[in-house]
Design a protein around this motif. Structure first.
Motif, PDB file in Angstrom:
ATOM      1  N   LEU A 419       0.829  -1.209   0.000  1.00  0.00           N
ATOM      2  CA  LEU A 419       0.000   0.000   0.000  1.00  0.00           C
ATOM      3  C   LEU A 419       0.861   1.257   0.000  1.00  0.00           C
ATOM      4  O   LEU A 419       0.662   2.166  -0.823  1.00  0.00           O
ATOM      5  CB  LEU A 419      -0.921   0.001   1.220  1.00  0.00           C
ATOM      6  N   LEU A 420       1.842   1.321   0.897  1.00  0.00           N
ATOM      7  CA  LEU A 420       2.682   2.524   1.000  1.00  0.00           C
ATOM      8  C   LEU A 420       3.647   2.640  -0.176  1.00  0.00           C
ATOM      9  O   LEU A 420       3.856   3.733  -0.720  1.00  0.00           O
ATOM     10  CB  LEU A 420       3.451   2.508   2.318  1.00  0.00           C
ATOM     11  N   ASN A 421       4.226   1.515  -0.595  1.00  0.00           N
ATOM     12  CA  ASN A 421       5.162   1.576  -1.716  1.00  0.00           C
ATOM     13  C   ASN A 421       4.462   1.875  -3.036  1.00  0.00           C
ATOM     14  O   ASN A 421       5.017   2.563  -3.894  1.00  0.00           O
ATOM     15  CB  ASN A 421       5.938   0.262  -1.829  1.00  0.00           C
ATOM     16  N   ALA A 422       3.252   1.368  -3.217  1.00  0.00           N
ATOM     17  CA  ALA A 422       2.503   1.658  -4.439  1.00  0.00           C
ATOM     18  C   ALA A 422       2.202   3.151  -4.534  1.00  0.00           C
ATOM     19  O   ALA A 422       2.365   3.758  -5.605  1.00  0.00           O
ATOM     20  CB  ALA A 422       1.211   0.851  -4.480  1.00  0.00           C
ATOM     21  N   PHE A 423       1.788   3.746  -3.416  1.00  0.00           N
ATOM     22  CA  PHE A 423       1.547   5.183  -3.449  1.00  0.00           C
ATOM     23  C   PHE A 423       2.863   5.940  -3.643  1.00  0.00           C
ATOM     24  O   PHE A 423       2.897   6.987  -4.295  1.00  0.00           O
ATOM     25  CB  PHE A 423       0.856   5.664  -2.174  1.00  0.00           C
ATOM     26  N   GLY A 424       3.945   5.386  -3.097  1.00  0.00           N
ATOM     27  CA  GLY A 424       5.252   5.997  -3.327  1.00  0.00           C
ATOM     28  C   GLY A 424       5.606   6.049  -4.806  1.00  0.00           C
ATOM     29  O   GLY A 424       6.200   7.018  -5.288  1.00  0.00           O
ATOM     30  N   ARG A 425       5.218   5.021  -5.551  1.00  0.00           N
ATOM     31  CA  ARG A 425       5.466   5.003  -6.993  1.00  0.00           C
ATOM     32  C   ARG A 425       4.624   6.066  -7.705  1.00  0.00           C
ATOM     33  O   ARG A 425       5.090   6.744  -8.617  1.00  0.00           O
ATOM     34  CB  ARG A 425       5.134   3.626  -7.578  1.00  0.00           C
ATOM     35  N   ILE A 426       3.365   6.215  -7.291  1.00  0.00           N
ATOM     36  CA  ILE A 426       2.492   7.221  -7.908  1.00  0.00           C
ATOM     37  C   ILE A 426       3.004   8.621  -7.580  1.00  0.00           C
ATOM     38  O   ILE A 426       3.056   9.508  -8.444  1.00  0.00           O
ATOM     39  CB  ILE A 426       1.044   7.063  -7.402  1.00  0.00           C
ATOM     40  N   SER A 427       3.404   8.824  -6.334  1.00  0.00           N
ATOM     41  CA  SER A 427       3.947  10.112  -5.916  1.00  0.00           C
ATOM     42  C   SER A 427       5.214  10.450  -6.701  1.00  0.00           C
ATOM     43  O   SER A 427       5.423  11.596  -7.121  1.00  0.00           O
ATOM     44  CB  SER A 427       4.239  10.086  -4.412  1.00  0.00           C
ATOM     45  N   THR A 428       6.044   9.439  -6.928  1.00  0.00           N
ATOM     46  CA  THR A 428       7.258   9.632  -7.717  1.00  0.00           C
ATOM     47  C   THR A 428       6.922  10.013  -9.159  1.00  0.00           C
ATOM     48  O   THR A 428       7.576  10.875  -9.758  1.00  0.00           O
ATOM     49  CB  THR A 428       8.118   8.359  -7.700  1.00  0.00           C
ATOM     50  N   SER A 429       5.888   9.379  -9.720  1.00  0.00           N
ATOM     51  CA  SER A 429       5.485   9.688 -11.091  1.00  0.00           C
ATOM     52  C   SER A 429       5.054  11.141 -11.226  1.00  0.00           C
ATOM     53  O   SER A 429       5.423  11.830 -12.188  1.00  0.00           O
ATOM     54  CB  SER A 429       4.341   8.763 -11.532  1.00  0.00           C
ATOM     55  N   VAL A 430       4.254  11.610 -10.269  1.00  0.00           N
ATOM     56  CA  VAL A 430       3.815  13.004 -10.298  1.00  0.00           C
ATOM     57  C   VAL A 430       5.022  13.930 -10.209  1.00  0.00           C
ATOM     58  O   VAL A 430       5.110  14.957 -10.894  1.00  0.00           O
ATOM     59  CB  VAL A 430       2.809  13.280  -9.161  1.00  0.00           C
ATOM     60  N   ARG A 431       5.966  13.556  -9.377  1.00  0.00           N
ATOM     61  CA  ARG A 431       7.201  14.338  -9.239  1.00  0.00           C
ATOM     62  C   ARG A 431       7.996  14.350 -10.542  1.00  0.00           C
ATOM     63  O   ARG A 431       8.530  15.383 -10.961  1.00  0.00           O
ATOM     64  CB  ARG A 431       8.034  13.736  -8.109  1.00  0.00           C
ATOM     65  N   GLU A 432       8.078  13.188 -11.192  1.00  0.00           N
ATOM     66  CA  GLU A 432       8.847  13.089 -12.426  1.00  0.00           C
ATOM     67  C   GLU A 432       8.219  13.901 -13.562  1.00  0.00           C
ATOM     68  O   GLU A 432       8.930  14.353 -14.465  1.00  0.00           O
ATOM     69  CB  GLU A 432       8.988  11.621 -12.855  1.00  0.00           C
ATOM     70  N   LEU A 433       6.915  14.072 -13.525  1.00  0.00           N
ATOM     71  CA  LEU A 433       6.288  14.899 -14.556  1.00  0.00           C
ATOM     72  C   LEU A 433       6.843  16.311 -14.527  1.00  0.00           C
ATOM     73  O   LEU A 433       7.027  16.943 -15.575  1.00  0.00           O
ATOM     74  CB  LEU A 433       4.773  14.915 -14.370  1.00  0.00           C
ATOM     75  N   GLN A 434       7.108  16.820 -13.331  1.00  0.00           N
ATOM     76  CA  GLN A 434       7.717  18.148 -13.221  1.00  0.00           C
ATOM     77  C   GLN A 434       9.104  18.152 -13.856  1.00  0.00           C
ATOM     78  O   GLN A 434       9.493  19.120 -14.524  1.00  0.00           O
ATOM     79  CB  GLN A 434       7.792  18.561 -11.754  1.00  0.00           C
ATOM     80  N   ASN A 435       9.860  17.072 -13.643  1.00  0.00           N
ATOM     81  CA  ASN A 435      11.194  16.983 -14.246  1.00  0.00           C
ATOM     82  C   ASN A 435      11.118  16.968 -15.770  1.00  0.00           C
ATOM     83  O   ASN A 435      11.930  17.605 -16.456  1.00  0.00           O
ATOM     84  CB  ASN A 435      11.916  15.733 -13.738  1.00  0.00           C
ATOM     85  N   PHE A 436      10.156  16.224 -16.315  1.00  0.00           N
ATOM     86  CA  PHE A 436      10.026  16.170 -17.770  1.00  0.00           C
ATOM     87  C   PHE A 436       9.548  17.504 -18.344  1.00  0.00           C
ATOM     88  O   PHE A 436       9.947  17.879 -19.445  1.00  0.00           O
ATOM     89  CB  PHE A 436       9.089  15.026 -18.181  1.00  0.00           C
ATOM     90  N   ARG A 437       8.703  18.203 -17.606  1.00  0.00           N
ATOM     91  CA  ARG A 437       8.308  19.549 -18.042  1.00  0.00           C
ATOM     92  C   ARG A 437       9.550  20.434 -18.202  1.00  0.00           C
ATOM     93  O   ARG A 437       9.721  21.141 -19.203  1.00  0.00           O
ATOM     94  CB  ARG A 437       7.377  20.185 -17.009  1.00  0.00           C
ATOM     95  N   THR A 438      10.426  20.382 -17.191  1.00  0.00           N
ATOM     96  CA  THR A 438      11.643  21.193 -17.217  1.00  0.00           C
ATOM     97  C   THR A 438      12.558  20.790 -18.356  1.00  0.00           C
ATOM     98  O   THR A 438      13.092  21.634 -19.076  1.00  0.00           O
ATOM     99  CB  THR A 438      12.387  21.074 -15.872  1.00  0.00           C
ATOM    100  N   LEU A 439      12.740  19.483 -18.553  1.00  0.00           N
ATOM    101  CA  LEU A 439      13.632  19.006 -19.616  1.00  0.00           C
ATOM    102  C   LEU A 439      13.111  19.375 -20.988  1.00  0.00           C
ATOM    103  O   LEU A 439      13.886  19.769 -21.878  1.00  0.00           O
ATOM    104  CB  LEU A 439      13.784  17.477 -19.493  1.00  0.00           C
ATOM    105  N   LEU A 440      11.824  19.275 -21.196  1.00  0.00           N
ATOM    106  CA  LEU A 440      11.253  19.665 -22.479  1.00  0.00           C
ATOM    107  C   LEU A 440      11.411  21.158 -22.737  1.00  0.00           C
ATOM    108  O   LEU A 440      11.679  21.589 -23.852  1.00  0.00           O
ATOM    109  CB  LEU A 440       9.776  19.265 -22.538  1.00  0.00           C
ATOM    110  N   ALA A 441      11.229  21.948 -21.664  1.00  0.00           N
ATOM    111  CA  ALA A 441      11.387  23.401 -21.805  1.00  0.00           C
ATOM    112  C   ALA A 441      12.828  23.772 -22.102  1.00  0.00           C
ATOM    113  O   ALA A 441      13.099  24.689 -22.892  1.00  0.00           O
ATOM    114  CB  ALA A 441      10.919  24.087 -20.524  1.00  0.00           C
ATOM    115  N   GLU A 442      13.784  23.045 -21.485  1.00  0.00           N
ATOM    116  CA  GLU A 442      15.203  23.372 -21.688  1.00  0.00           C
ATOM    117  C   GLU A 442      15.675  23.010 -23.088  1.00  0.00           C
ATOM    118  O   GLU A 442      16.644  23.578 -23.586  1.00  0.00           O
ATOM    119  CB  GLU A 442      16.054  22.616 -20.661  1.00  0.00           C
ATOM    120  N   GLU A 443      15.017  22.065 -23.749  1.00  0.00           N
ATOM    121  CA  GLU A 443      15.471  21.593 -25.055  1.00  0.00           C
ATOM    122  C   GLU A 443      14.801  22.313 -26.198  1.00  0.00           C
ATOM    123  O   GLU A 443      14.920  21.920 -27.356  1.00  0.00           O
ATOM    124  CB  GLU A 443      15.238  20.082 -25.178  1.00  0.00           C
ATOM    125  N   ARG A 444      14.069  23.396 -25.864  1.00  0.00           N
ATOM    126  CA  ARG A 444      13.445  24.164 -26.950  1.00  0.00           C
ATOM    127  C   ARG A 444      14.491  24.761 -27.872  1.00  0.00           C
ATOM    128  O   ARG A 444      15.539  25.206 -27.422  1.00  0.00           O
ATOM    129  CB  ARG A 444      12.589  25.298 -26.344  1.00  0.00           C
TER     130      ARG A 444
END
Length: 444
Positions: A419-444
């Motif tokens: 239960l806790l680790n599964a939510f940890g994976r979802i929380s990590t995914s939401v966090r990683e979306l922010q990273n991908f937003r930044t990477l896409l913006a930097e590669e413009r």
């Protein structure tokens, strides 16, 4: 080009979520607060050691091959790597004081009874009855932790990441999940359904979402949970991708091209952003479960037992801190909107969904890549446990205040860890979306 790519991935991943009183931005801000504390908790011994049977045969089809790629391998723990409290036969959720009190009560009952012996036949019947009661509440299959095939795995040493497991063998897993367990008629084609012979069209997607919007909120929610889990896994694979494979060193990191291939609106016929929105829906469901289960962990008799008492107490305090923070979220999903119609029809729908998700958890034993199987089993068990929590409100409210009473709601250690680790994976995914937003913006 890259500006349009950033917009194409994320322009639709904002604002209010369907069937919810919440928005993407609120979740992003809240996850920034919750993520660090949750990750610290998941690094503790109680939560990083997961006991799992990776050798179960596939129950649905034969000929499932095992991936020969070295990155698919899982390294189990040796016995001396696992804390004694987890390895011992008695490491349940009750404190020593509580168990001593229960022993006293049992002795007193024996002294005052005329005949407390049970025949072997009666004992086996009662054990089977108790097991049936437990399984009737579960939305997922749990491994037998006493099985010699079950082994402890250190999740931190076996991280979820890209292994190279793909193609038809991976497609058949997701096709089986979507086509046979998401209440979809065979005549309705799923958007971007992988196939060696044909690909889905925009008209297929239009027909699919027209059908989905016409379904009841429960079936829509079920599909969105599965889609959100699928999206989360794909984000992990894109964020921890094998970028460089030298004989002396491997480099893992973010693969922006892989992320775009899976989520860019233009490259997925508009499907990618919908999947990302479903990730946020999944986040809300599992977050709500963490908030609802707080009273269970607040019981004085409960402990995160590893045998290291000082650390165990500290980690229980951290667990409660995380759960209190989860409960403070201002826009929780309202699960009472589900199964709210005719009582008999609602009960049947709930049971149908329980059995469908139970089936999905069994499909995880058909995954050929052992590392993918490990994380697939953990995350489906975690979501299944979250659903069990959400629909056990009365049992949780009726939890006893005394250590001498049998709890009306139970969670095994395997359910707690998943239960806790599964939510940890979802929380990590939401966090990683922010990273991908930044990477896409930097590669413009």
């Amino acid at each position: 080009m890259w500006e349009s790519a950033e917009s194409s991935c994320f322009c639709q991943v904002r604002g209010d979520l369907e069937d919810c009183a919440c928005d993407v931005e609120t979740i992003d801000g809240f996850n920034d607060r919750l993520f660090p504390e949750l990750q610290t908790l998941l690094e503790s011994d109680y939560f990083k050691f997961y006991k799992v049977n990776l050798n179960k045969p596939c129950p649905f089809w034969t000929g499932t091959s095992h991936c020969g790629v070295r990155d698919c391998a899982v390294k189990p723990c040796s016995p001396n790597e696992v804390p004694e409290g987890l390895r011992s036969s008695f490491h349940d959720k009750y404190s020593a004081e509580a168990n001593e009190q229960l022993d006293k009560c049992e002795r007193a009952e024996h002294l005052g009874a005329v005949d407390v012996s049970l025949s072997d036949e009666t004992r086996e019947f009662l054990q089977a009855w108790s097991k049936h009661d437990d399984e009737a509440e579960r939305f997922c299959v749990l491994d037998d932790e006493e099985s010699p095939d079950s082994q402890y795995v250190d999740l931190l040493l076996n991280p979820e990441r890209f292994t190279g497991y793909s193609g038809p063998e991976a497609w058949i897993i997701w096709n089986s999940i979507y086509e046979e367990n998401c209440f979809k008629p065979y005549s309705i084609k799923r958007p971007l359904k992988p196939s060696l012979f044909q690909s889905s069209t925009k008209s297929d997607a239009t027909a699919f979402y027209s059908w989905l919007e016409g379904e009841c909120v429960e079936k829509r929610a079920f599909y969105r949970l599965v889609s959100g889990l699928h999206a989360s896994i794909n984000i992990h694979l894109s964020a921890r991708y094998l970028l460089d494979d030298q004989w002396f060193q491997k480099k893992w990191g973010h693969n922006v091209s892989e992320f775009r291939q899976r989520f860019d609106s233009e490259l997925t016929n508009g499907e990618g952003p919908k999947r990302l929105r479903n990730l946020y829906f999944l986040y809300l469901i599992e977050l709500r479960a963490l908030a609802k289960v707080l009273p269970f962990f607040q019981q004085p008799s409960f402990q995160l037992y590893t045998g290291r008492l000082q650390e165990d107490r500290k980690h229980k305090e951290l667990l409660l801190q995380v759960l209190h923070l989860a409960r403070s979220f201002p826009l929780h999903f309202n699960e009472t909107s589900l199964f709210a119609g005719d009582e008999k029809e609602a009960a049947k729908m709930k049971e149908d969904m329980r059995l469908a998700f139970l089936n999905i958890s069994r499909i995880m034993d058909c995954v050929g890549c052992f590392k993918c199987r490990l994380w697939g089993k953990l995350q489906t068990q975690g979501l299944g446990t979250a659903l069990k929590v959400l629909f056990s409100e009365q049992q949780i409210e009726a939890l006893p205040t005394s250590n001498t009473q049998r709890p009306s709601f139970q969670l095994s250690r395997q359910e707690i860890v998943s239960l806790l680790n599964a939510f940890g994976r979802i929380s990590t995914s939401v966090r990683e979306l922010q990273n991908f937003r930044t990477l896409l913006a930097e590669e413009r």
